[in-house]
Design a protein around this motif. Structure first.
Motif, PDB file in Angstrom:
ATOM      1  N   HIS A  14       0.822  -1.209   0.000  1.00  0.00           N
ATOM      2  CA  HIS A  14       0.000   0.000   0.000  1.00  0.00           C
ATOM      3  C   HIS A  14       0.861   1.267   0.000  1.00  0.00           C
ATOM      4  O   HIS A  14       0.482   2.288  -0.572  1.00  0.00           O
ATOM      5  CB  HIS A  14      -0.945   0.007   1.208  1.00  0.00           C
ATOM      6  CG  HIS A  14      -0.238   0.078   2.523  1.00  0.00           C
ATOM      7  ND1 HIS A  14       0.333  -1.019   3.134  1.00  0.00           N
ATOM      8  CD2 HIS A  14       0.030   1.138   3.341  1.00  0.00           C
ATOM      9  CE1 HIS A  14       0.886  -0.649   4.277  1.00  0.00           C
ATOM     10  NE2 HIS A  14       0.720   0.645   4.426  1.00  0.00           N
ATOM     11  N   VAL A  15       2.064   1.197   0.607  1.00  0.00           N
ATOM     12  CA  VAL A  15       2.960   2.344   0.573  1.00  0.00           C
ATOM     13  C   VAL A  15       3.484   2.565  -0.844  1.00  0.00           C
ATOM     14  O   VAL A  15       3.591   3.706  -1.326  1.00  0.00           O
ATOM     15  CB  VAL A  15       4.117   2.138   1.562  1.00  0.00           C
ATOM     16  CG1 VAL A  15       5.128   3.276   1.455  1.00  0.00           C
ATOM     17  CG2 VAL A  15       3.592   2.031   2.990  1.00  0.00           C
ATOM     18  N   THR A  16       3.776   1.476  -1.533  1.00  0.00           N
ATOM     19  CA  THR A  16       4.236   1.598  -2.918  1.00  0.00           C
ATOM     20  C   THR A  16       3.160   2.200  -3.815  1.00  0.00           C
ATOM     21  O   THR A  16       3.432   3.067  -4.651  1.00  0.00           O
ATOM     22  CB  THR A  16       4.658   0.217  -3.449  1.00  0.00           C
ATOM     23  OG1 THR A  16       5.647  -0.351  -2.584  1.00  0.00           O
ATOM     24  CG2 THR A  16       5.213   0.326  -4.853  1.00  0.00           C
ATOM     25  N   VAL A  17       1.926   1.745  -3.627  1.00  0.00           N
ATOM     26  CA  VAL A  17       0.812   2.269  -4.437  1.00  0.00           C
ATOM     27  C   VAL A  17       0.593   3.756  -4.142  1.00  0.00           C
ATOM     28  O   VAL A  17       0.386   4.573  -5.058  1.00  0.00           O
ATOM     29  CB  VAL A  17      -0.454   1.455  -4.174  1.00  0.00           C
ATOM     30  CG1 VAL A  17      -1.649   2.083  -4.888  1.00  0.00           C
ATOM     31  CG2 VAL A  17      -0.264   0.014  -4.646  1.00  0.00           C
ATOM     32  N   ALA A  18       0.646   4.116  -2.846  1.00  0.00           N
ATOM     33  CA  ALA A  18       0.456   5.523  -2.490  1.00  0.00           C
ATOM     34  C   ALA A  18       1.559   6.388  -3.083  1.00  0.00           C
ATOM     35  O   ALA A  18       1.301   7.494  -3.582  1.00  0.00           O
ATOM     36  CB  ALA A  18       0.414   5.668  -0.974  1.00  0.00           C
ATOM     37  N   GLY A  19       2.799   5.893  -3.056  1.00  0.00           N
ATOM     38  CA  GLY A  19       3.884   6.648  -3.664  1.00  0.00           C
ATOM     39  C   GLY A  19       3.719   6.805  -5.166  1.00  0.00           C
ATOM     40  O   GLY A  19       4.044   7.851  -5.731  1.00  0.00           O
ATOM     41  N   PHE A  62       0.849   7.024  -6.806  1.00  0.00           N
ATOM     42  CA  PHE A  62      -0.157   8.052  -7.070  1.00  0.00           C
ATOM     43  C   PHE A  62       0.328   9.442  -6.645  1.00  0.00           C
ATOM     44  O   PHE A  62      -0.083  10.446  -7.238  1.00  0.00           O
ATOM     45  CB  PHE A  62      -1.468   7.713  -6.352  1.00  0.00           C
ATOM     46  CG  PHE A  62      -2.265   6.649  -7.054  1.00  0.00           C
ATOM     47  CD1 PHE A  62      -2.949   6.923  -8.223  1.00  0.00           C
ATOM     48  CD2 PHE A  62      -2.307   5.361  -6.559  1.00  0.00           C
ATOM     49  CE1 PHE A  62      -3.675   5.946  -8.877  1.00  0.00           C
ATOM     50  CE2 PHE A  62      -3.023   4.376  -7.207  1.00  0.00           C
ATOM     51  CZ  PHE A  62      -3.719   4.664  -8.374  1.00  0.00           C
ATOM     52  N   ASP A  63       1.214   9.515  -5.614  1.00  0.00           N
ATOM     53  CA  ASP A  63       1.751  10.812  -5.228  1.00  0.00           C
ATOM     54  C   ASP A  63       2.625  11.408  -6.330  1.00  0.00           C
ATOM     55  O   ASP A  63       2.613  12.625  -6.541  1.00  0.00           O
ATOM     56  CB  ASP A  63       2.581  10.675  -3.942  1.00  0.00           C
ATOM     57  CG  ASP A  63       1.700  10.478  -2.719  1.00  0.00           C
ATOM     58  OD1 ASP A  63       0.504  10.813  -2.794  1.00  0.00           O
ATOM     59  OD2 ASP A  63       2.208   9.976  -1.692  1.00  0.00           O
ATOM     60  N   ALA A 121      -5.213  10.201 -10.125  1.00  0.00           N
ATOM     61  CA  ALA A 121      -6.298  10.248  -9.137  1.00  0.00           C
ATOM     62  C   ALA A 121      -7.297  11.333  -9.470  1.00  0.00           C
ATOM     63  O   ALA A 121      -8.523  11.129  -9.321  1.00  0.00           O
ATOM     64  CB  ALA A 121      -5.707  10.469  -7.743  1.00  0.00           C
TER      65      ALA A 121
END
Length: 474
Positions: A9-14, A16-17, A23
């Motif tokens: 989930h951290v990889t996915v959030a990074g 999209f950031d 998004a």
């Protein structure tokens, strides 16, 4: 060991950031547009307004126009906000019933406050508050509009409808205001983060530049020390070797003393080089021998005199060192300057040179004056231009904050250094060291070395005849 990979989930959030447009376009805008279409395009016609009786898909298109600008809210926040404002104005003019498209208004106000200049954020705050008031008026028209028998519209709102209109208007205004506050905080936070990142980048660049300058300065310091040690020691050894080979045929006893002096000079130079390199390789510098200082100049003069150069010493370096309390680095620099001046005399002044080292203390203001004069070739001396002795002396003087004058005259070479010093309070009443004469050096102070006195020099420091008096056998 390699670091543990971050959670999924951290990889996915990074991901999209680093790509916020994904998004904004496929999550926020598309989802909100579909919901707005579903809630604003009923199967029946529009209830009232200029397009009363028009099909419901007209309201759906207006809702899509209100939500679509969110896709570029980060890239072009101001044009997207004006486009949304025009779509909301069209919705109010056509008296389209409220839908989920109204949620796009506070989101856009937040985006302008966060990604546009502060002035634009305040402008769209006022626009959003005006839009909340317009929404309340449009809601009142929808809830209380009636057609009179004469064909005109009349507004008749019951008390329950008035409370609903007021509540919706206040809620819309509060939503817009809260969204602007969040956006302004985000903008300020982004600006602070950018400023911190810029400062970090500048500090990193400054740190690299300082590291390079420190490395260059250390290389120059090592080069000066190596030049002074090697040049002086080699000059003494060469002079001794030349004289030793000459007198070995006539006086073997004296030749043994000459060769002993060569060995002693070589060992001292090797010890100094090992000490300097040991400081570079090992942090435990306490075990290395101390570097030369101002009080060691008499020993230097004795070594040069033993090499066959008749040097005169005027002044008491030991007493001057006590009176001025010079730092170790300054004392070493003064020693090296005198050493380099005597080395240049041995190399370039010729066999008839008679150098004199003079040290005195001038009052008001207190200034330590170091002079090295010789009676050699002076301006007639040749040079290949490859040496760095004079430049090294100039660099040392500049580091100490002293004035250095080095010039070749018709009657010899002259070196003078003037260093401002601070006197020790308990010793300010004592006078400067008196000269000991113009002949062989004979310091009289307590700090003078016994080796500097001619009568104290042993066989290892006997003067070697120079070839100016007699040609060596070929």
């Amino acid at each position: 060991m390699p670091a543990n990979p971050p959670p999924r989930h951290v990889t996915v959030a990074g991901f999209f950031d680093r790509r916020p447009w994904i998004a904004d376009t496929f999550v926020l805008t598309l989802l909100l547009t579909l919901l707005a279409w579903a809630t604003s395009a009923p199967r029946w016609a529009l209830p009232t307004g200029p397009l009363a009786g028009a099909p419901g898909w007209v309201a759906g298109l207006v809702s899509v126009a209100m939500c679509a600008p969110l896709a570029v809210r980060r890239v072009w926040p101001v044009p997207a906000a004006w486009t949304m404002t025009a779509a909301f104005a069209l919705s109010a003019v056509l008296v389209i019933p409220p839908s989920l498209a109204y949620v796009a208004a506070p989101i856009m106000v937040y985006s302008v406050g966060a990604f546009a200049p502060a002035r634009c954020g305040r402008i769209f705050l006022l626009v959003g508050l005006a839009g909340a008031l317009v929404m309340g008026v449009a809601l009142a028209v929808l809830m209380g509009a009636e057609r009179t028998p004469g064909g005109r519209f009349a507004l008749d709102l019951p008390s329950e409808a008035i409370a609903t209109v007021v509540a919706c208007t206040v809620f819309g205004a509060l939503s817009v205001g809260f969204a602007w506050v969040l956006g302004d905080v985000r903008r300020r936070r982004r600006r602070e983060i950018a400023a911190v990142a810029e400062r970090s980048r500048l500090l990193e660049r400054e740190r690299e530049r300082e590291s390079r300058l420190a490395a260059d300065a250390e290389r120059m310091r090592i080069a000066r020390e190596m030049h002074d040690i090697v040049a002086h020691s080699m000059s003494v050894m060469i002079a001794q070797a030349d004289g030793g080979s000459y007198i070995a045929q006539t006086d073997p006893a004296r030749a043994q003393g000459v060769f002993a002096t060569i060995g002693t000079t070589g060992r001292e130079a090797l010890a100094q080089m090992r000490g300097m390199l040991g400081v570079l390789r090992d942090d435990d510098a306490a075990r290395t021998a101390p570097m030369p200082a101002l009080a060691d100049i008499p020993a230097l003069v004795a070594d040069v005199r033993a090499a066959g150069l008749p040097v005169s010493l005027i002044g008491d370096p030991g007493l001057l060192a006590q009176r001025t309390a010079l730092p170790a680095s300054t004392g070493l620099a003064l020693y090296r300057i005198v050493q380099e001046a005597l080395t240049n005399t041995m190399k370039h002044a010729g066999p008839a040179a008679r150098p004199t080292v003079s040290l005195r203390l001038e009052p008001a203001p207190a200034t330590l004056v170091v002079r090295v004069d010789d009676t050699g070739r002076g301006a007639q001396a040749g040079s290949d231009g490859a040496g760095s002795g004079l430049s090294g002396m100039a660099e040392r003087a500049q580091i100490m904050g002293a004035e250095l004058a080095a010039e070749a005259r018709a009657d010899g070479f002259h070196v003078e250094l003037r260093l401002p010093v601070a006197l020790e309070p308990e010793l300010t009443g004592t006078g400067a060291a008196a000269p000991t004469g113009t002949g062989a050096a004979a310091p009289t102070g307590p700090g003078a070395s016994a080796e500097a006195r001619p009568e104290a020099a042993g066989p290892a420091h006997s003067v070697v005849p120079t070839p100016e008096h007699e040609e060596p056998p070929r």
